[in-house]
Write a protein that holds these residues in place. Structure first.
Motif, PDB file in Angstrom:
ATOM      1  N   LYS A 107       0.840  -1.208   0.000  1.00 25.90           N
ATOM      2  CA  LYS A 107       0.000   0.000   0.000  1.00 25.90           C
ATOM      3  C   LYS A 107       0.871   1.252   0.000  1.00 25.90           C
ATOM      4  O   LYS A 107       0.601   2.217  -0.713  1.00 25.90           O
ATOM      5  CB  LYS A 107      -0.926  -0.021   1.223  1.00 25.90           C
ATOM      6  N   LEU A 133       2.149   2.013  -3.372  1.00 21.38           N
ATOM      7  CA  LEU A 133       1.120   2.570  -4.255  1.00 21.38           C
ATOM      8  C   LEU A 133       0.961   4.078  -4.069  1.00 21.38           C
ATOM      9  O   LEU A 133       0.605   4.788  -5.005  1.00 21.38           O
ATOM     10  CB  LEU A 133      -0.220   1.864  -4.036  1.00 21.38           C
ATOM     11  N   PHE A 134       1.233   4.569  -2.850  1.00 17.69           N
ATOM     12  CA  PHE A 134       1.142   6.018  -2.599  1.00 17.69           C
ATOM     13  C   PHE A 134       2.081   6.803  -3.515  1.00 17.69           C
ATOM     14  O   PHE A 134       1.826   7.949  -3.846  1.00 17.69           O
ATOM     15  CB  PHE A 134       1.472   6.353  -1.143  1.00 17.69           C
ATOM     16  N   TYR A 184       2.522   6.528  -6.484  1.00 22.11           N
ATOM     17  CA  TYR A 184       1.937   6.723  -7.817  1.00 22.11           C
ATOM     18  C   TYR A 184       0.614   7.480  -7.758  1.00 22.11           C
ATOM     19  O   TYR A 184      -0.080   7.604  -8.756  1.00 22.11           O
ATOM     20  CB  TYR A 184       1.727   5.360  -8.502  1.00 22.11           C
ATOM     21  N   GLY A 185       0.279   7.974  -6.550  1.00 21.80           N
ATOM     22  CA  GLY A 185      -0.991   8.681  -6.376  1.00 21.80           C
ATOM     23  C   GLY A 185      -0.946  10.075  -6.961  1.00 21.80           C
ATOM     24  O   GLY A 185       0.108  10.690  -7.056  1.00 21.80           O
ATOM     25  N   GLU A 186      -2.117  10.584  -7.327  1.00 19.27           N
ATOM     26  CA  GLU A 186      -2.220  11.946  -7.862  1.00 19.27           C
ATOM     27  C   GLU A 186      -2.203  12.954  -6.713  1.00 19.27           C
ATOM     28  O   GLU A 186      -1.539  13.957  -6.750  1.00 19.27           O
ATOM     29  CB  GLU A 186      -3.530  12.122  -8.662  1.00 19.27           C
ATOM     30  N   LYS A 192      -1.602  14.588  -2.952  1.00 19.24           N
ATOM     31  CA  LYS A 192      -0.433  14.601  -2.065  1.00 19.24           C
ATOM     32  C   LYS A 192      -0.798  13.926  -0.754  1.00 19.24           C
ATOM     33  O   LYS A 192      -1.105  14.565   0.241  1.00 19.24           O
ATOM     34  CB  LYS A 192       0.055  16.025  -1.837  1.00 19.24           C
ATOM     35  N   THR A 224       4.431  12.340  -4.691  1.00 15.71           N
ATOM     36  CA  THR A 224       4.475  11.382  -5.792  1.00 15.71           C
ATOM     37  C   THR A 224       5.893  11.276  -6.354  1.00 15.71           C
ATOM     38  O   THR A 224       6.557  12.264  -6.568  1.00 15.71           O
ATOM     39  CB  THR A 224       3.503  11.845  -6.895  1.00 15.71           C
ATOM     40  N   LYS A 277       1.846   2.830 -14.830  1.00 15.40           N
ATOM     41  CA  LYS A 277       0.375   2.750 -14.805  1.00 15.40           C
ATOM     42  C   LYS A 277      -0.162   2.092 -16.078  1.00 15.40           C
ATOM     43  O   LYS A 277      -1.050   1.237 -16.029  1.00 15.40           O
ATOM     44  CB  LYS A 277      -0.242   4.151 -14.652  1.00 15.40           C
ATOM     45  N   LEU A 314       0.205  -0.875 -11.270  1.00 14.17           N
ATOM     46  CA  LEU A 314      -0.589  -0.577 -10.073  1.00 14.17           C
ATOM     47  C   LEU A 314      -1.636  -1.663  -9.816  1.00 14.17           C
ATOM     48  O   LEU A 314      -1.806  -2.114  -8.682  1.00 14.17           O
ATOM     49  CB  LEU A 314      -1.279   0.796 -10.200  1.00 14.17           C
ATOM     50  N   LYS A 368      -5.622   6.328   3.565  1.00 10.45           N
ATOM     51  CA  LYS A 368      -5.328   7.376   2.568  1.00 10.45           C
ATOM     52  C   LYS A 368      -3.929   7.966   2.742  1.00 10.45           C
ATOM     53  O   LYS A 368      -3.505   8.827   2.009  1.00 10.45           O
ATOM     54  CB  LYS A 368      -6.373   8.497   2.665  1.00 10.45           C
ATOM     55  N   LYS A 369      -3.225   7.537   3.806  1.00 11.91           N
ATOM     56  CA  LYS A 369      -1.838   7.995   3.969  1.00 11.91           C
ATOM     57  C   LYS A 369      -1.098   7.072   4.903  1.00 11.91           C
ATOM     58  O   LYS A 369      -1.665   6.214   5.526  1.00 11.91           O
ATOM     59  CB  LYS A 369      -1.780   9.440   4.500  1.00 11.91           C
TER      60      LYS A 369
END
Length: 326
Positions: free
Chosen positions: A214, A217-218, A220-222, A224, A229, A279, A284, A325-326
């Protein structure tokens, strides 16, 4: 944080008592140490690791009050975890931790290293002074594995020759081993059988594996969230989505990816191109699939336990690890 307070609900009393005991365990005769440890205690994170200790202990032990031994087990875990974070901040030259200044930013590296050493020794002595040698074995093994995992990652990052198998070995040692130790500690501290301790250790390891994927994966997140990223790419850390992209890429694309990570990792445009390619080739999706497989395996291990608020919270905890989420 709503999910975390919900998970904590059945062990609220234990966590309150733990905070007092943990704070007392950090005391020293040196005023500077006390000032720094007070700063650390007041900036605590979610405290997921002691929560694992108490939830496992209560799921096995039932509603009866827990002995001091369980609180010592949770305190040792938190002391060792905090010590490793303090040392990590020195190694990474990081000025922030959980949104606050790190110890090395406020008191410089030498003091931060000594504070980390102090916490490590406090944790070890807590076990020795109470003849909890079985608990000491659990945490000592975790410290050894964490150090090995970090060194393995550094060694492999030089050549970027990390296979998926080596990646799993790195994250098992670096991240999963401490969560495994928390769960083993919870079982061992209430005198569970050898098999049950092993089972809980495996449960924690599986959650730890999902937790680290997990984290990957952060990157590659849009939004912040968690961390900026592309920071893993900038630091040449091989994450599962990137490993999958490398494994499936044709030779020319593979060379371009390795060259990007090795020689152009500070070029924002190039890093964005790498993220877009990862991606595009399903890196992902592949990582999410693996993360969910670890989650399902963990759930299977606690299925045989009778229903209880503690088991429910552990299920929530496993869900939280992959939904956070973080």
């Amino acid at each position: 944080m709503k999910a975390v307070s919900q998970i904590k609900l059945p062990i609220e009393h234990e966590m309150e008592l733990f905070e007092k005991k943990f704070s007392n365990s950090m005391q020293s005769r040196v005023p500077l140490f006390n000032r720094i440890t007070h700063y650390v205690v007041n900036r605590k994170g979610k405290q997921m690791r002691p929560m694992f200790v108490f939830l496992i202990a209560k799921m096995i032990h039932g509603d009866d009050p827990l002995s001091d031994r369980v609180y010592r087990g949770a305190s040792v875990i938190e002391l060792i975890h905090t010590a490793t974070l303090v040392h990590d901040d020195v190694v990474d030259d990081s000025n922030k931790r959980r949104g606050f200044f790190s110890i090395n930013a406020l008191w410089k590296n030498k003091i931060a290293v000594l504070v980390g050493d102090f916490m490590l020794s406090k944790g070890m002595l807590m076990c020795i002074d109470n003849d909890d040698f079985d608990l000491l074995r659990i945490i000592s093994k975790a410290v050894r594995e964490m150090a090995e995992g970090e060194l393995l990652q550094i060694d492999k990052a030089r050549k970027l020759d990390i296979t998926e198998e080596i990646y799993y070995e790195i994250i098992r040692k670096k991240t999963a081993t401490l969560i495994a130790a928390c769960c083993a500690m919870g079982a061992q501290s209430v005198w569970a059988t050898k098999d049950e301790v092993k089972l809980m250790e495996k449960f924690g390891e599986l959650i730890g594996m999902a937790f680290q994927i997990k984290d990957d994966l952060f990157d590659y997140g849009e939004a912040k969230i968690g961390k900026p990223t592309g920071i893993d790419i900038k630091e040449q850390k091989m994450t599962l989505p990137l490993i999958h992209a490398l494994n499936t890429a044709p030779a020319d694309k593979k060379r371009w990816l390795i060259n990007s990570v090795k020689n152009h990792n500070t070029d924002k445009k190039r890093v964005k191109e790498v993220i877009a390619y990862v991606k595009e080739v399903g890196g992902l999706d592949y990582a999410v699939k693996k993360m969910k497989a670890y989650q399902e395996q963990a759930m299977e291990l606690i299925k045989p336990y009778p229903n209880s608020p503690y088991k429910d919270s552990l299920v929530l905890m496993v869900d939280y690890v992959i939904d956070r989420k973080k």
